[in-house]
Design a protein around this motif. Structure first.
Motif, PDB file in Angstrom:
ATOM      1  N   ASP A  98      34.529  38.202  31.736  1.00 56.34           N
ATOM      2  CA  ASP A  98      33.397  37.934  30.721  1.00 56.34           C
ATOM      3  C   ASP A  98      32.382  39.237  30.743  1.00 56.34           C
ATOM      4  O   ASP A  98      31.745  39.340  29.811  1.00 56.34           O
ATOM      5  CB  ASP A  98      32.572  36.842  31.232  1.00 56.34           C
ATOM      6  N   ARG A  99      32.165  40.144  31.700  1.00 54.85           N
ATOM      7  CA  ARG A  99      31.375  41.111  31.752  1.00 54.85           C
ATOM      8  C   ARG A  99      32.075  42.458  31.348  1.00 54.85           C
ATOM      9  O   ARG A  99      31.310  43.151  30.796  1.00 54.85           O
ATOM     10  CB  ARG A  99      30.779  41.536  33.216  1.00 54.85           C
ATOM     11  N   PHE A 100      33.128  42.726  31.880  1.00 55.85           N
ATOM     12  CA  PHE A 100      33.993  44.032  31.597  1.00 55.85           C
ATOM     13  C   PHE A 100      35.285  43.940  30.687  1.00 55.85           C
ATOM     14  O   PHE A 100      35.914  42.894  30.947  1.00 55.85           O
ATOM     15  CB  PHE A 100      34.058  44.783  32.605  1.00 55.85           C
ATOM     16  N   GLN A 101      35.455  44.671  29.680  1.00 51.30           N
ATOM     17  CA  GLN A 101      36.757  44.798  28.821  1.00 51.30           C
ATOM     18  C   GLN A 101      37.167  46.321  28.973  1.00 51.30           C
ATOM     19  O   GLN A 101      36.768  47.413  28.881  1.00 51.30           O
ATOM     20  CB  GLN A 101      36.516  44.481  27.436  1.00 51.30           C
ATOM     21  N   VAL A 102      38.529  46.259  29.449  1.00 47.94           N
ATOM     22  CA  VAL A 102      39.145  47.408  29.881  1.00 47.94           C
ATOM     23  C   VAL A 102      39.730  48.298  28.360  1.00 47.94           C
ATOM     24  O   VAL A 102      40.507  47.543  27.723  1.00 47.94           O
ATOM     25  CB  VAL A 102      40.532  47.414  30.682  1.00 47.94           C
ATOM     26  N   PHE A 103      39.138  49.493  28.107  1.00 44.02           N
ATOM     27  CA  PHE A 103      39.560  49.981  26.949  1.00 44.02           C
ATOM     28  C   PHE A 103      40.611  50.985  27.182  1.00 44.02           C
ATOM     29  O   PHE A 103      41.593  50.887  26.211  1.00 44.02           O
ATOM     30  CB  PHE A 103      38.313  50.919  26.466  1.00 44.02           C
ATOM     31  N   ALA A 104      40.694  51.775  28.142  1.00 43.90           N
ATOM     32  CA  ALA A 104      41.961  52.624  28.516  1.00 43.90           C
ATOM     33  C   ALA A 104      42.223  52.517  29.808  1.00 43.90           C
ATOM     34  O   ALA A 104      41.406  52.611  30.997  1.00 43.90           O
ATOM     35  CB  ALA A 104      41.385  54.106  27.911  1.00 43.90           C
ATOM     36  N   LEU A 105      43.676  53.086  30.184  1.00 43.05           N
ATOM     37  CA  LEU A 105      43.778  53.117  31.651  1.00 43.05           C
ATOM     38  C   LEU A 105      44.790  54.414  31.636  1.00 43.05           C
ATOM     39  O   LEU A 105      45.514  54.704  30.577  1.00 43.05           O
ATOM     40  CB  LEU A 105      44.771  52.140  31.901  1.00 43.05           C
ATOM     41  N   THR A 106      44.574  55.315  32.851  1.00 44.48           N
ATOM     42  CA  THR A 106      45.261  56.424  32.988  1.00 44.48           C
ATOM     43  C   THR A 106      46.026  56.479  34.468  1.00 44.48           C
ATOM     44  O   THR A 106      45.595  55.897  35.139  1.00 44.48           O
ATOM     45  CB  THR A 106      44.296  57.577  32.785  1.00 44.48           C
ATOM     46  N   ALA A 107      47.074  57.186  34.256  1.00 43.23           N
ATOM     47  CA  ALA A 107      47.900  57.423  35.333  1.00 43.23           C
ATOM     48  C   ALA A 107      48.506  58.717  35.501  1.00 43.23           C
ATOM     49  O   ALA A 107      48.629  59.418  34.359  1.00 43.23           O
ATOM     50  CB  ALA A 107      48.766  56.093  35.770  1.00 43.23           C
ATOM     51  N   SER A 108      49.069  59.064  36.422  1.00 49.02           N
ATOM     52  CA  SER A 108      49.826  60.381  36.622  1.00 49.02           C
ATOM     53  C   SER A 108      51.255  60.130  36.245  1.00 49.02           C
ATOM     54  O   SER A 108      51.785  60.363  35.181  1.00 49.02           O
ATOM     55  CB  SER A 108      49.644  61.107  38.058  1.00 49.02           C
ATOM     56  N   THR A 109      52.350  59.701  37.135  1.00 45.83           N
ATOM     57  CA  THR A 109      53.529  59.344  36.976  1.00 45.83           C
ATOM     58  C   THR A 109      53.705  57.813  37.379  1.00 45.83           C
ATOM     59  O   THR A 109      55.113  57.274  37.330  1.00 45.83           O
ATOM     60  CB  THR A 109      54.311  60.162  37.944  1.00 45.83           C
TER      61      THR A 109
END
Length: 373
Positions: A4-15
């Motif tokens: 309710d407080r946070f929304q994930v816009f983008a996720l990043t990773a290496s491999t």
């Protein structure tokens, strides 16, 4: 927690395609970015097959673009190593709330990074458990830090070799070095904890984060990892931050600051604590076990580029140890010899830092090749 407080816009990773795909399924971000093209294409296929409405990108520029995207207000910077510097700089320049778990952004970026934070109007919040503890223990007004603080005390668990005979360290294997007694971490940072180079980087980071002199930063070994760090004030009273060794605590604090939210970390049970013990890292045995820690004060006394050189050398030497090209005890040898061999310059731009990083890695790799034969 806290959808309710946070929304994930983008996720990043290496491999780590599998791990990022699982997070995409759970959090439904708008973007997912891999560091490399091969992993990016694999993730794109996985997301398409699952009918996920996630746009998959790849490459260093795409990661940096996410850090300064206008629809993002908070950036969690947790990319390991110098590779995290560019996206951190972009987040700082664009005025984000920057939750900094990447030591190297400050170690490598130093004054340039702090200048970007100031000019961009970013809010910089430390996520490393030690620096979060210091931040939570300091006065709310940063202008009062210099006049009220005598010193800060960073705690260190001592890693898996705290009690091991120093003359046996040359036989340490990568598996042994990655077996931390208190924390579950990646391989590189686990080795840094075993050598206590992670604490050397934290000393450097603390200098830039809190604006104190190097001789106002102390390290003490605290095997239980319950007290995460302390601040000693000029009246010699000490404020300490305690908690279970769980990164969800400092992450929750960074996300909610200046408020607090539930983190999911287990509470401390003081009635079940047998003891809280402390050891000076300056004892003879600890100085032999952890010679790299003292390099923090050496580079802080040197040219501005010195910490960047130490960081690059250490990344090369740790990788060489993990791939069994050098022994555990030779990590410090590579770092020390590289510091002595590199010609220091005055970095004025991010490109200068990147060039210095590449030059240092070439020198360190040459030392590794010599030791490997």
């Amino acid at each position: 927690m806290h959808p309710d407080r946070f929304q994930v816009f983008a996720l990043t990773a290496s491999t780590s395609v599998d791990a990022l795909f699982a997070q995409c399924v759970q959090h439904q971000p708008k973007f997912a970015v891999m560091a490399e093209a091969e992993s990016g294409r694999a993730l794109r296929e996985r997301c398409a097959s699952a009918n996920l409405a996630v746009e998959v990108l790849w490459g260093a520029k795409a990661i940096a673009d996410m850090a300064c995207h206008p629809d993002v207000d908070t950036v969690m910077a947790a990319i390991v190593g110098a590779a995290g510097l560019a996206p951190c700089m972009e987040a700082a320049r664009s005025g984000k709330r920057l939750l900094l778990a990447n030591k190297e952004a400050l170690v490598v970026g130093g004054n340039l990074f702090m200048h970007a934070v100031k000019v961009g109007g970013a809010t910089l919040l430390p996520i490393d458990s030690e620096h979060s503890a210091i931040f939570q223990s300091l006065p709310d007004d940063p202008n009062a830090w210099q006049e009220r603080v005598d010193k800060i005390i960073l705690t260190a668990s001592g890693g898996p070799f705290r009690a091991r005979a120093p003359d046996t360290l040359q036989s340490v294997t990568p598996q042994q070095a990655c077996a931390h007694p208190n924390w579950v971490m990646g391989r590189k940072i686990s080795v840094d904890s075993a050598t206590m180079m992670n604490k050397a980087l934290e000393v450097i980071e603390a200098k830039f984060l809190f604006g104190l002199k190097p001789d106002q930063i102390e390290v003490v070994i605290h095997p239980q990892s319950v007290i995460h760090s302390m601040v000693q004030f000029i009246d010699h009273s000490v404020v300490a931050q305690l908690g279970t060794p769980d990164m969800r605590g400092p992450i929750a604090y960074g996300l909610s600051w200046p408020a607090r939210i539930r983190s999911g970390a287990a509470p401390l049970d003081f009635t079940k604590m047998a003891a809280l013990t402390f050891e000076p890292f300056t004892s003879n045995d600890h100085m032999l076990r952890f010679p790299g820690l003292s390099l923090a004060w050496r580079v802080l006394a040197g040219p501005d580029s010195s910490p960047a050189v130490l960081n690059a050398a250490n990344e090369v030497s740790v990788d060489a140890f993990l791939t069994e090209k050098i022994r555990f005890d030779q990590i410090h040898h590579v770092n020390l010899e590289t510091l002595d061999a590199v010609q220091f310059s005055q970095p004025e731009t991010l490109d200068d830092l990147i060039a210095l990083d590449l030059e240092t890695r070439a020198v360190a790799q040459g030392i590794v090749r010599r030791l490997a034969h």
